[in-house]
Motif scaffolding. Structure first.
Motif, mmCIF file in Angstrom:
data_model
loop_
_atom_site.group_PDB
_atom_site.id
_atom_site.type_symbol
_atom_site.label_atom_id
_atom_site.label_comp_id
_atom_site.label_asym_id
_atom_site.label_seq_id
_atom_site.Cartn_x
_atom_site.Cartn_y
_atom_site.Cartn_z
ATOM 1 N N PRO A 1 0.792 -1.229 0.000
ATOM 2 C CA PRO A 1 0.000 0.000 0.000
ATOM 3 C C PRO A 1 0.822 1.276 0.000
ATOM 4 O O PRO A 1 0.313 2.338 -0.313
ATOM 5 C CB PRO A 1 -0.801 -0.117 1.299
ATOM 6 N N VAL A 2 2.075 1.211 0.367
ATOM 7 C CA VAL A 2 2.873 2.421 0.504
ATOM 8 C C VAL A 2 4.224 2.237 -0.172
ATOM 9 O O VAL A 2 4.581 1.143 -0.609
ATOM 10 C CB VAL A 2 3.103 2.781 1.991
ATOM 11 N N SER A 3 4.972 3.325 -0.231
ATOM 12 C CA SER A 3 6.290 3.271 -0.845
ATOM 13 C C SER A 3 7.272 2.523 0.049
ATOM 14 O O SER A 3 6.993 2.221 1.212
ATOM 15 C CB SER A 3 6.795 4.696 -1.078
ATOM 16 N N ALA A 4 8.445 2.251 -0.521
ATOM 17 C CA ALA A 4 9.471 1.523 0.234
ATOM 18 C C ALA A 4 9.880 2.292 1.487
ATOM 19 O O ALA A 4 9.987 1.720 2.576
ATOM 20 C CB ALA A 4 10.682 1.275 -0.657
ATOM 21 N N LEU A 5 10.112 3.588 1.362
ATOM 22 C CA LEU A 5 10.543 4.375 2.520
ATOM 23 C C LEU A 5 9.435 4.460 3.566
ATOM 24 O O LEU A 5 9.701 4.392 4.774
ATOM 25 C CB LEU A 5 10.974 5.772 2.072
ATOM 26 N N LYS A 6 8.197 4.601 3.129
ATOM 27 C CA LYS A 6 7.089 4.644 4.085
ATOM 28 C C LYS A 6 6.896 3.290 4.759
ATOM 29 O O LYS A 6 6.527 3.226 5.939
ATOM 30 C CB LYS A 6 5.798 5.077 3.391
ATOM 31 N N ALA A 7 7.128 2.215 4.015
ATOM 32 C CA ALA A 7 7.009 0.880 4.610
ATOM 33 C C ALA A 7 8.038 0.696 5.729
ATOM 34 O O ALA A 7 7.735 0.119 6.777
ATOM 35 C CB ALA A 7 7.199 -0.188 3.535
ATOM 36 N N PRO B 1 10.222 -18.081 -0.173
ATOM 37 C CA PRO B 1 10.872 -16.965 0.524
ATOM 38 C C PRO B 1 9.987 -16.441 1.650
ATOM 39 O O PRO B 1 8.754 -16.475 1.562
ATOM 40 C CB PRO B 1 11.057 -15.921 -0.574
ATOM 41 N N ASP B 2 10.623 -15.951 2.689
ATOM 42 C CA ASP B 2 9.866 -15.369 3.800
ATOM 43 C C ASP B 2 9.303 -14.002 3.453
ATOM 44 O O ASP B 2 8.434 -13.486 4.156
ATOM 45 C CB ASP B 2 10.765 -15.259 5.031
ATOM 46 N N GLY B 3 9.784 -13.423 2.379
ATOM 47 C CA GLY B 3 9.265 -12.132 1.968
ATOM 48 C C GLY B 3 10.038 -11.544 0.809
ATOM 49 O O GLY B 3 11.000 -12.133 0.310
ATOM 50 N N LEU B 4 9.558 -10.386 0.365
ATOM 51 C CA LEU B 4 10.254 -9.585 -0.635
ATOM 52 C C LEU B 4 10.713 -8.318 0.051
ATOM 53 O O LEU B 4 9.956 -7.709 0.826
ATOM 54 C CB LEU B 4 9.332 -9.240 -1.800
ATOM 55 N N ASP B 5 11.937 -7.907 -0.225
ATOM 56 C CA ASP B 5 12.424 -6.699 0.439
ATOM 57 C C ASP B 5 11.873 -5.446 -0.238
ATOM 58 O O ASP B 5 11.009 -5.525 -1.125
ATOM 59 C CB ASP B 5 13.954 -6.695 0.505
ATOM 60 N N GLU B 6 12.355 -4.307 0.178
ATOM 61 C CA GLU B 6 11.850 -3.021 -0.314
ATOM 62 C C GLU B 6 12.167 -2.782 -1.785
ATOM 63 O O GLU B 6 11.668 -1.837 -2.390
ATOM 64 C CB GLU B 6 12.412 -1.886 0.543
ATOM 65 N N MET B 7 13.015 -3.647 -2.372
ATOM 66 C CA MET B 7 13.340 -3.556 -3.797
ATOM 67 C C MET B 7 12.827 -4.803 -4.534
ATOM 68 O O MET B 7 13.309 -5.151 -5.597
ATOM 69 C CB MET B 7 14.851 -3.387 -3.976
ATOM 70 N N ASP B 8 11.850 -5.484 -3.905
ATOM 71 C CA ASP B 8 11.171 -6.652 -4.490
ATOM 72 C C ASP B 8 12.095 -7.839 -4.713
ATOM 73 O O ASP B 8 11.866 -8.652 -5.618
ATOM 74 C CB ASP B 8 10.471 -6.273 -5.802
ATOM 75 N N ARG B 9 13.104 -8.003 -3.887
ATOM 76 C CA ARG B 9 13.997 -9.157 -3.993
ATOM 77 C C ARG B 9 13.646 -10.176 -2.916
ATOM 78 O O ARG B 9 13.446 -9.808 -1.750
ATOM 79 C CB ARG B 9 15.457 -8.708 -3.845
#
Length: 369
Positions: free
Chosen positions: A211-217, A325-333
């Motif tokens: 829902p939000v940008s990487a920095l806001k997340a 994967p446990d997740g995607l980081d703020e750059m979708d990796r």
């Protein structure tokens, strides 16, 4: 007494209830530290110069200054609050309030203002001292004191913006927030790259529900407000920027820029990259994130296999033998936590121990399963 009337040094001492020697010291140039040894004028003259107010009587046999200069000086160093009323005193090194008349004039630089002070001049910016910075950054008082003695930024902490009229270091609040251009400059990246971290992800990407940008997340994970993020010139707290850099691999756990990545940036290499070392997830737990290259080292599997298993289509197929994967980081990796990788490795080792021994002379097939 009106704001334009002149005050003698004795008048000032009497109004503040301090020893005459203290005010005498503000009138005479007496540097408090080597950093101030090049100051050309006294503290009171400094304030007058910042205000662009003439002080023709300052060098008289009986020095006198406009009351405006006296009040501005008191606001600048903590004797008066922003409306010109006398403050309760200062804080000592233990954090206890000491009344103004209890502050020894020779040791005034050991005490800090209870509240932020006001810089003389047209902008009248607030100055934040060690105690204030410790409070809003969450760093120990002693740590901020160490940083205050640095002439330049140490690790991820900014150097003081200046020394006040009695030689105490201070920062501006804006120093602890960063524009997108500030971030780009610190990392050596184009501003357009940082702009992507500020914008919310577009529909159709690998993580369309974000829902939000990487920095806001990152700010949300830290439970930190970002009131200037939607301003015309967006700004984020420096803590959010540093946490983002630690999360995606630009900085290590100490807040230092990663040399290998800096070299890549300086060489203007393009394309996707992976963190050199596991990164730190924003938030209270600060768990380590392991990317494909790290997961390969932990599990002994090839990076090629991990790249296949990390793709969304394979994740959803249900035929995998490796955990998603446990997740995607703020750059979708994609990334995994160490416990996930170790759990898989343990299960695999147990399964291998249960397999029957192969007949002699039979070549075993290499497998990443």
């Amino acid at each position: 007494m009106t704001s334009k009337e002149l005050m003698s040094l004795s008048d000032m001492a009497h109004e503040l209830g301090v020893a005459p020697e203290a005010v005498q010291r503000w009138h005479h140039f007496a540097p408090d530290s080597p950093e101030r040894s090049t100051r050309p004028v006294s503290a009171l003259k400094d304030v007058a110069a910042a205000m662009e107010v003439a002080v023709p009587k300052a060098d008289a046999k009986e020095p006198r200054y406009p009351r405006d200069v006296f009040v501005a000086f008191c606001k600048a160093v903590g004797y008066m609050d922003e409306v010109g009323s006398l403050t309760a005193g200062f804080l000592d090194e233990a954090g206890s309030v000491v009344a103004q008349d209890g502050v020894e004039h020779k040791e005034v630089d050991r005490f800090v203002p209870v509240a932020p002070t006001i810089e003389p001049g047209p902008e009248q910016r607030f100055r934040y001292y060690v105690n204030h910075v410790s409070e809003f950054t969450g760093l120990p008082h002693s740590a901020v004191q160490r940083y205050a003695r640095c002439e330049r930024a140490a690790l991820s902490f900014p150097a003081p913006d200046g020394l006040d009229e009695v030689g105490r270091p201070f920062w501006y609040l804006q120093t602890f927030s960063m524009s997108l251009s500030d971030m780009a400059q610190e990392l050596g990246l184009p501003r357009q790259t940082v702009q992507k971290w500020h914008r919310a992800p577009a529909a159709g990407r690998a993580r369309p529900t974000t829902p939000v940008s990487a920095l806001k997340a990152v700010a949300e994970a830290m439970s930190m407000a970002v009131p200037e993020a939607d301003a015309r010139e967006p700004r984020y707290p420096r803590d959010v920027f540093v946490a983002f850099c630690k999360a995606v691999g630009y900085m290590d756990e100490g807040g230092n820029l990663v040399p290998e990545l800096q070299e890549r940036i300086q060489q203007k290499k393009r394309g996707r990259w992976r963190p050199v070392r596991p990164t730190i997830e924003p938030g209270p737990q600060e768990r380590r994130r392991y990317y494909i290259n790290h997961a390969s080292e932990v599990t002994g599997l090839s990076e090629q296999s991990l790249r296949v298993w990390a793709t969304p289509g394979v994740q959803a197929s249900g035929t995998r033998s490796f955990p998603a994967p446990d997740g995607l980081d703020e750059m979708d990796r994609p990334y995994w936590f160490l416990e996930t990788l170790q759990g898989y490795k343990t299960r695999r080792q147990r399964a291998e121990r249960r397999l029957p021994a192969e007949p002699k002379g039979t070549d075993s097939a290499d497998s990443d399963a």
